[in-house]
Design a protein around this motif. Structure first.
Motif: not given
Length: 204
Positions: A110-111, A114, A170
């Motif tokens: 997930r990290e 993202e 991000s």
């Protein structure tokens, strides 16, 4: 009801927290590093989990387990690193476990997804199961610049990107850039260099 019964935004419900904790114990219990220092860290992590039911969440102080991944494109011989705004160095993708994470590998993936903006990453596996490649213990101030240092017990994976993958920065990064395996930037510490070397060896 008490917070323990209902869970908190940081740790989720007792059921999800318990499942993540059990998976971390399994993942670290099954992994057998070759280096004595890595083995000492593995046993330290397991002792931490035995002592701390909430030991995977940032609310657990002074130490908690985190998950990260080196994002690599083996075909091009490159690694994607983020210039971390708090640390001021180029690092692999990673961070804190969250209530929705079902296991450590999912937290790392997930990290990585993202922070890289790449949707089709795949963690390196052994016998079909994602496995850590390295552990790293380091001091940070994740609770705030004016707060005492705490310890991240990082569990590190390798995330393989599709050939020619395009990154998307991000808000968690000052910069996001691909580097050749042989051309890592100066502002990269030995821990990251070691992780990239392992990723290169395992995916080359």
């Amino acid at each position: 009801m008490t917070a323990t019964e209902t869970g908190t935004p940081e740790t989720g419900t007792p059921e999800t927290a318990g499942a993540l904790h059990a998976d971390a114990v399994r993942a670290l219990g099954d992994w057998r590093p070759a280096e004595p220092e890595q083995e000492r860290l593995r046993l330290d992590y397991l002792r931490h989990l035995a002592d701390q039911p909430d030991g995977l969440y940032r609310s657990c102080l002074p130490a908690h387990i985190t998950a990260s991944a080196a994002v690599v494109d083996p075909v091009a011989g490159r690694v994607l690193l983020t210039l971390h705004p708090k640390v001021g160095r180029w690092l692999q993708m990673g961070g804190h476990c969250e209530p929705g994470d079902r296991d450590l590998a999912s937290a790392a993936l997930r990290e990585a997804t993202e922070e890289s903006g790449i949707p089709d990453l795949a963690l390196l596996t052994r016998d079909g199961v994602p496995v850590p490649v390295k552990l790293d213990r380091h001091q940070v101030r994740c609770t705030g610049k004016d707060r005492p240092e705490n310890t991240h017990l990082d569990v590190q994976y390798i995330a393989v990107a599709p050939p020619g993958a395009r990154e998307l920065i991000s808000e968690e990064s000052l910069d996001l850039r691909w580097f050749d395996f042989d051309g890592l930037p100066e502002l990269t510490d030995q821990s990251v260099r070691d992780l990239v070397a392992r990723a290169r060896a395992l995916t080359g």
